[in-house]
Design a protein around this motif. Sequence first.
Motif, mmCIF file in Angstrom:
data_model
loop_
_atom_site.group_PDB
_atom_site.id
_atom_site.type_symbol
_atom_site.label_atom_id
_atom_site.label_comp_id
_atom_site.label_asym_id
_atom_site.label_seq_id
_atom_site.Cartn_x
_atom_site.Cartn_y
_atom_site.Cartn_z
ATOM 1 N N ASP A 92 16.799 -4.688 -2.403
ATOM 2 C CA ASP A 92 16.112 -4.092 -3.558
ATOM 3 C C ASP A 92 15.429 -5.159 -4.412
ATOM 4 O OD1 ASP A 92 16.694 -1.494 -2.876
ATOM 5 O OD2 ASP A 92 18.478 -1.369 -4.133
ATOM 6 N N PHE A 93 16.059 -6.328 -4.542
ATOM 7 C CA PHE A 93 15.419 -7.420 -5.277
ATOM 8 C C PHE A 93 14.164 -7.889 -4.549
ATOM 9 C CE2 PHE A 93 19.655 -8.215 -7.273
ATOM 10 C CZ PHE A 93 19.244 -8.009 -8.577
ATOM 11 N N LEU A 94 14.231 -7.978 -3.224
ATOM 12 C CA LEU A 94 13.055 -8.388 -2.453
ATOM 13 C C LEU A 94 11.921 -7.388 -2.649
ATOM 14 C CD1 LEU A 94 11.657 -10.221 -0.402
ATOM 15 C CD2 LEU A 94 12.721 -8.861 1.410
ATOM 16 N N HIS A 95 12.235 -6.092 -2.561
ATOM 17 C CA HIS A 95 11.208 -5.066 -2.785
ATOM 18 C C HIS A 95 10.629 -5.175 -4.195
ATOM 19 C CE1 HIS A 95 11.513 -2.736 0.910
ATOM 20 N NE2 HIS A 95 12.825 -2.910 0.852
ATOM 21 N N CYS A 145 4.590 -8.740 -7.368
ATOM 22 C CA CYS A 145 3.484 -9.613 -6.943
ATOM 23 C C CYS A 145 2.234 -8.808 -6.600
ATOM 24 C CB CYS A 145 3.907 -10.459 -5.751
ATOM 25 S SG CYS A 145 5.149 -11.684 -6.187
ATOM 26 N N TYR A 146 2.422 -7.532 -6.256
ATOM 27 C CA TYR A 146 1.303 -6.655 -5.906
ATOM 28 C C TYR A 146 0.830 -5.822 -7.080
ATOM 29 C CZ TYR A 146 1.774 -7.372 -0.884
ATOM 30 O OH TYR A 146 1.797 -7.902 0.353
ATOM 31 N N ASP A 147 1.389 -6.021 -8.235
ATOM 32 C CA ASP A 147 1.055 -5.206 -9.395
ATOM 33 C C ASP A 147 -0.458 -5.133 -9.572
ATOM 34 O OD1 ASP A 147 1.589 -3.607 -11.576
ATOM 35 O OD2 ASP A 147 1.714 -5.291 -12.975
ATOM 36 N N GLY A 148 -0.988 -3.941 -9.515
ATOM 37 C CA GLY A 148 -2.431 -3.760 -9.695
ATOM 38 C C GLY A 148 -3.222 -3.795 -8.397
ATOM 39 N N ALA A 199 4.706 -3.715 1.751
ATOM 40 C CA ALA A 199 4.617 -5.026 1.108
ATOM 41 C C ALA A 199 5.312 -6.101 1.950
ATOM 42 C CB ALA A 199 5.223 -4.970 -0.295
ATOM 43 N N ILE A 200 6.476 -5.772 2.490
ATOM 44 C CA ILE A 200 7.178 -6.745 3.333
ATOM 45 C C ILE A 200 6.409 -6.960 4.631
ATOM 46 C CG2 ILE A 200 9.298 -7.192 4.640
ATOM 47 C CD1 ILE A 200 10.823 -5.866 2.335
ATOM 48 N N ARG A 201 5.783 -5.899 5.164
ATOM 49 C CA ARG A 201 4.955 -6.057 6.363
ATOM 50 C C ARG A 201 3.815 -7.027 6.097
ATOM 51 N NH1 ARG A 201 0.043 -5.368 6.758
ATOM 52 N NH2 ARG A 201 0.099 -3.459 5.566
ATOM 53 N N TRP A 202 3.124 -6.876 4.970
ATOM 54 C CA TRP A 202 2.026 -7.784 4.646
ATOM 55 C C TRP A 202 2.534 -9.219 4.527
ATOM 56 C CZ3 TRP A 202 1.439 -11.218 0.704
ATOM 57 C CH2 TRP A 202 0.199 -11.871 0.657
ATOM 58 N N PHE A 203 3.599 -9.391 3.738
ATOM 59 C CA PHE A 203 4.159 -10.715 3.488
ATOM 60 C C PHE A 203 4.622 -11.378 4.784
ATOM 61 C CE2 PHE A 203 8.073 -13.165 2.479
ATOM 62 C CZ PHE A 203 7.508 -14.175 1.727
ATOM 63 N N GLY A 221 0.054 -1.730 11.044
ATOM 64 C CA GLY A 221 0.113 -0.359 10.565
ATOM 65 C C GLY A 221 0.546 -0.387 9.109
ATOM 66 N N VAL A 222 1.153 0.695 8.654
ATOM 67 C CA VAL A 222 1.605 0.750 7.266
ATOM 68 C C VAL A 222 2.857 -0.115 7.091
ATOM 69 C CG1 VAL A 222 2.443 2.248 5.413
ATOM 70 C CG2 VAL A 222 0.595 3.017 6.904
ATOM 71 N N SER A 223 3.902 0.175 7.824
ATOM 72 C CA SER A 223 5.116 -0.633 7.747
ATOM 73 C C SER A 223 5.534 -1.127 9.132
ATOM 74 C CB SER A 223 6.256 0.148 7.092
ATOM 75 O OG SER A 223 6.598 1.258 7.895
#
Length: 179
Positions: free
Chosen positions: A72-75, A81-84, A143-147, A168-170
């Motif tokens: 949950d902290f990672l998410h 970091c993706y805010d906006g 977000a984790i997929r992108w990172f 893909g998405v995730s």
Amino acid sequence: MTQRVTVSLDEESAAALETLVTETGAGQSEVVRRALAFYAANFEAANQQPSDNLEQYYRMLASGEHVLLDVDFLHAFLEFCYDGGDPDPAFVEAADRVSEYHSREYADRFETVGEVLEWLSFCGFLEVRREDADYHLVFPSEAIRWFMTRFIERSTATFPTEIDIEQGVSKAIITEHVD
């Protein structure tokens, strides 16, 4: 009902009992009762070889360069970091520096991209399944997929293979091409 038991202690056991009595402030009987209850509750772990994973986790944590982090902290961190919309450029730059460092480390440690993916799976960032030349990856979130795909791409850049990443998405599919 209490039972009286007489035991013989060797020097090591006697020293351990004395230390525990001093540290806990409890009497000898209470320390022995707690020790027996703890041993009974942890009997399996105390009498088996630690798993390979447990030993690997221990080595990672003992080195001081890794930490346990609740997912949950990672998410929350990545969402911040993706805010906006797009990731913060300063975060991307810092993440890329970490990836470049790992690229040098991984070049000595792993021989294939598949080994890196298995390592990252072990670390809990993704699930990996191999199918022919492709690695099918499942991530906990977009977000984790992108990172992680960015990290994989940069940290394996010095390998003697090229990779294609279909995102893909995730999920993602990584195809490794041997040069």
